[in-house]
Design a protein around this motif. Sequence first.
Motif, mmCIF file in Angstrom:
data_model
loop_
_atom_site.group_PDB
_atom_site.id
_atom_site.type_symbol
_atom_site.label_atom_id
_atom_site.label_comp_id
_atom_site.label_asym_id
_atom_site.label_seq_id
_atom_site.Cartn_x
_atom_site.Cartn_y
_atom_site.Cartn_z
ATOM 1 N N ILE A 113 23.800 20.431 61.780
ATOM 2 C CA ILE A 113 22.460 20.230 61.228
ATOM 3 C C ILE A 113 21.542 21.387 61.626
ATOM 4 O O ILE A 113 20.813 21.935 60.799
ATOM 5 C CB ILE A 113 21.877 18.876 61.687
ATOM 6 C CG1 ILE A 113 22.653 17.726 61.029
ATOM 7 C CG2 ILE A 113 20.383 18.784 61.377
ATOM 8 C CD1 ILE A 113 22.376 16.373 61.641
ATOM 9 N N ASN A 114 21.578 21.756 62.893
ATOM 10 C CA ASN A 114 20.715 22.840 63.367
ATOM 11 C C ASN A 114 21.081 24.178 62.739
ATOM 12 O O ASN A 114 20.193 24.972 62.401
ATOM 13 C CB ASN A 114 20.750 22.925 64.890
ATOM 14 C CG ASN A 114 20.012 21.783 65.540
ATOM 15 O OD1 ASN A 114 19.050 21.250 64.981
ATOM 16 N ND2 ASN A 114 20.450 21.384 66.722
ATOM 17 N N ALA A 115 22.378 24.436 62.555
ATOM 18 C CA ALA A 115 22.799 25.684 61.916
ATOM 19 C C ALA A 115 22.321 25.728 60.471
ATOM 20 O O ALA A 115 21.822 26.763 59.999
ATOM 21 C CB ALA A 115 24.324 25.814 61.982
ATOM 22 N N ARG A 116 22.449 24.621 59.767
ATOM 23 C CA ARG A 116 21.982 24.573 58.377
ATOM 24 C C ARG A 116 20.471 24.722 58.300
ATOM 25 O O ARG A 116 19.944 25.374 57.405
ATOM 26 C CB ARG A 116 22.436 23.273 57.720
ATOM 27 C CG ARG A 116 23.924 23.247 57.480
ATOM 28 C CD ARG A 116 24.356 21.973 56.829
ATOM 29 N NE ARG A 116 25.798 21.974 56.613
ATOM 30 C CZ ARG A 116 26.475 20.958 56.124
ATOM 31 N NH1 ARG A 116 25.841 19.850 55.779
ATOM 32 N NH2 ARG A 116 27.776 21.031 55.971
ATOM 33 N N ARG A 117 19.764 24.141 59.255
ATOM 34 C CA ARG A 117 18.301 24.261 59.294
ATOM 35 C C ARG A 117 17.894 25.711 59.519
ATOM 36 O O ARG A 117 16.993 26.223 58.852
ATOM 37 C CB ARG A 117 17.736 23.370 60.398
ATOM 38 C CG ARG A 117 16.232 23.405 60.497
ATOM 39 C CD ARG A 117 15.737 22.461 61.612
ATOM 40 N NE ARG A 117 14.306 22.513 61.702
ATOM 41 C CZ ARG A 117 13.623 23.407 62.414
ATOM 42 N NH1 ARG A 117 14.266 24.320 63.110
ATOM 43 N NH2 ARG A 117 12.314 23.392 62.438
ATOM 44 N N GLU A 118 18.557 26.361 60.458
ATOM 45 C CA GLU A 118 18.268 27.769 60.727
ATOM 46 C C GLU A 118 18.524 28.621 59.490
ATOM 47 O O GLU A 118 17.720 29.504 59.166
ATOM 48 C CB GLU A 118 19.094 28.281 61.908
ATOM 49 C CG GLU A 118 18.600 27.803 63.259
ATOM 50 C CD GLU A 118 17.182 28.258 63.569
ATOM 51 O OE1 GLU A 118 16.860 29.434 63.320
ATOM 52 O OE2 GLU A 118 16.393 27.425 64.051
ATOM 53 N N ASN A 119 19.632 28.370 58.819
ATOM 54 C CA ASN A 119 19.923 29.109 57.584
ATOM 55 C C ASN A 119 18.822 28.899 56.551
ATOM 56 O O ASN A 119 18.395 29.838 55.887
ATOM 57 C CB ASN A 119 21.269 28.693 57.003
ATOM 58 C CG ASN A 119 22.428 29.278 57.761
ATOM 59 O OD1 ASN A 119 22.280 30.249 58.503
ATOM 60 N ND2 ASN A 119 23.592 28.691 57.592
ATOM 61 N N HIS A 120 18.366 27.684 56.436
ATOM 62 C CA HIS A 120 17.301 27.374 55.483
ATOM 63 C C HIS A 120 16.007 28.100 55.859
ATOM 64 O O HIS A 120 15.365 28.725 55.011
ATOM 65 C CB HIS A 120 17.065 25.867 55.419
ATOM 66 C CG HIS A 120 15.881 25.488 54.591
ATOM 67 N ND1 HIS A 120 15.867 25.563 53.219
ATOM 68 C CD2 HIS A 120 14.643 25.051 54.952
ATOM 69 C CE1 HIS A 120 14.693 25.194 52.774
ATOM 70 N NE2 HIS A 120 13.922 24.875 53.805
ATOM 71 N N LEU A 121 15.635 28.015 57.125
ATOM 72 C CA LEU A 121 14.391 28.639 57.574
ATOM 73 C C LEU A 121 14.424 30.163 57.439
ATOM 74 O O LEU A 121 13.391 30.792 57.219
ATOM 75 C CB LEU A 121 14.086 28.240 59.019
ATOM 76 C CG LEU A 121 13.751 26.763 59.247
ATOM 77 C CD1 LEU A 121 13.579 26.484 60.732
ATOM 78 C CD2 LEU A 121 12.493 26.361 58.482
ATOM 79 N N ASN A 122 15.614 30.744 57.559
ATOM 80 C CA ASN A 122 15.761 32.196 57.450
ATOM 81 C C ASN A 122 16.053 32.658 56.025
ATOM 82 O O ASN A 122 16.325 33.832 55.801
ATOM 83 C CB ASN A 122 16.863 32.684 58.399
ATOM 84 C CG ASN A 122 16.472 32.504 59.857
ATOM 85 O OD1 ASN A 122 15.313 32.687 60.211
ATOM 86 N ND2 ASN A 122 17.424 32.134 60.687
ATOM 87 N N GLY A 123 16.019 31.717 55.082
ATOM 88 C CA GLY A 123 16.232 32.070 53.682
ATOM 89 C C GLY A 123 17.668 32.415 53.338
ATOM 90 O O GLY A 123 17.936 33.089 52.344
ATOM 91 N N LEU A 124 18.604 31.943 54.162
ATOM 92 C CA LEU A 124 20.018 32.253 53.940
ATOM 93 C C LEU A 124 20.747 31.186 53.131
ATOM 94 O O LEU A 124 21.937 31.329 52.859
ATOM 95 C CB LEU A 124 20.729 32.451 55.289
ATOM 96 C CG LEU A 124 20.168 33.587 56.156
ATOM 97 C CD1 LEU A 124 20.833 33.579 57.514
ATOM 98 C CD2 LEU A 124 20.349 34.921 55.450
#
Length: 72
Positions: A45-56
Amino acid sequence: MNLQATKMELIEMLINTRKATVLKKIKAILEDEQEHLTDDDYKIINARRENHLNGLSKSYSWQEARQKIQSR
């Protein structure tokens, strides 16, 4: 311990019980078990959130998501 045999034994015991309190307790235990996320779940969940926040990762508005679902 044979997991399938244990499940069948528990099913038989559930069928034969006449106490609503027993069923409520078992239901609460099983529901509680399903609600817990593991550490691995949180990592994903945290990895997906980080990807989302970084526009990845691709994200959609509610309208876009609804249209995609309805077009299937």
